[in-house]
Design an enzyme around this catalytic site. Sequence first.
Site, mmCIF file in Angstrom:
data_model
loop_
_atom_site.group_PDB
_atom_site.id
_atom_site.type_symbol
_atom_site.label_atom_id
_atom_site.label_comp_id
_atom_site.label_asym_id
_atom_site.label_seq_id
_atom_site.Cartn_x
_atom_site.Cartn_y
_atom_site.Cartn_z
ATOM 1 N NE ARG A 209 -17.276 18.920 0.052
ATOM 2 C CZ ARG A 209 -16.389 18.017 -0.381
ATOM 3 N NH1 ARG A 209 -15.407 17.627 0.393
ATOM 4 N NH2 ARG A 209 -16.485 17.515 -1.589
ATOM 5 C CD GLU A 236 -15.150 33.724 7.315
ATOM 6 O OE1 GLU A 236 -15.432 32.576 6.917
ATOM 7 O OE2 GLU A 236 -14.757 34.637 6.548
ATOM 8 C CG HIS A 250 -10.687 20.203 0.169
ATOM 9 N ND1 HIS A 250 -11.889 20.771 -0.131
ATOM 10 C CD2 HIS A 250 -10.885 18.860 0.063
ATOM 11 C CE1 HIS A 250 -12.772 19.822 -0.420
ATOM 12 N NE2 HIS A 250 -12.177 18.649 -0.308
#
Length: 274
Positions: A209, A236, A250
């Site tokens: 994660r 970011e 992902h």
Amino acid sequence: MKTLLVGKIHPDAEELLNNIELQKADLIEEKDYLDIEAVVLRVFTPFKETEIKRFPKLKYFVTCSVGLDNIDLDMLKERGIELIHCPGTNSNSVAEHTLYLLLSLLRSSKPFPELKGKTIGIIGFGNIGKIVARKLLGFEAKVIAFDVVEQDPEVLKELNVKMTEMDELLKESDIITIHVPYNRHTSNLIDEDKLQKMKEGSFLINTSRAEVIDNEALVRCQDKFKGIALDVYTNELRKGLKGNVVLTDHVGAQGEESFRKMCVKPVKEFLSKF
Ligand SMILES: NC(=O)c1ccc[n+]([C@@H]2O[C@H](COP(=O)([O-])OP(=O)(O)OC[C@H]3O[C@@H](n4cnc5c(N)ncnc54)[C@H](O)[C@@H]3O)[C@@H](O)[C@H]2O)c1
């Protein structure tokens, strides 16, 4: 059982739900679902206090993804809502994806380093970490690992892995791959201090994660790495990283077989309850 299916699950799992009273939605909307008794969720959307309160009659919460960090588990327990999930079902897909990222990173460096003889450090030696180690067996690399849980010596022998302290792993590894769950103990686990301790010219991979790495610190420390590969990242971080960077969106768990298992297993378990 009045059930709400949120997001797209594997068609084989969806077919299993054909015989119950089913509503479908792309997302949980800002409204009360007064008659819904079960939710089957596929998307990485929050299911926390705000969402749980919208379901006063909820009995079952079925999640077709492995990470549980989007869910308020304490509140489900307090409300007596049964959680049905699918641990381990996508581990192979994520482990294969890790190998894909690892080899892509190496091959996009010039001249590209070979894996043979390199030290690979696995942080989090659970389902995925162990499968990564198994897949590395043929590469003649040295594999070390760190975990907070004691490991079975027989498994370590079979996988040719040595457990180390975190600091030793950070200093020794040519390639580090992260496989811890995200929770309050692992938030920013890889902070600036740990990034500083990693080898100059090493490679870093994260398929767990985004929140387990201090993103701002990674942007500051990026120049020490020969390559960074991430399956999970914030916008970011994406904007701040330059150089040899491999990003995937992902998709680590999206292998065809794993995706099917991840959806069919918890749906079958749910249907067996009534
Ligand atoms: N990229 C993807 O699509 C994808 C898919 C599946 C899972 N994941 C992520 O990968 C994570 C790991 O999955 P898994 O199936 O291997 O889980 P797992 O629970 O089998 O293994 C996690 C391991 O991390 C260890 N751990 C926990 N805290 C630690 C710490 N502070 N330091 C070191 N080790 C620690 C645990 O003891 C455990 O052995 C999931 O929680 C999820 O967030 C990502």
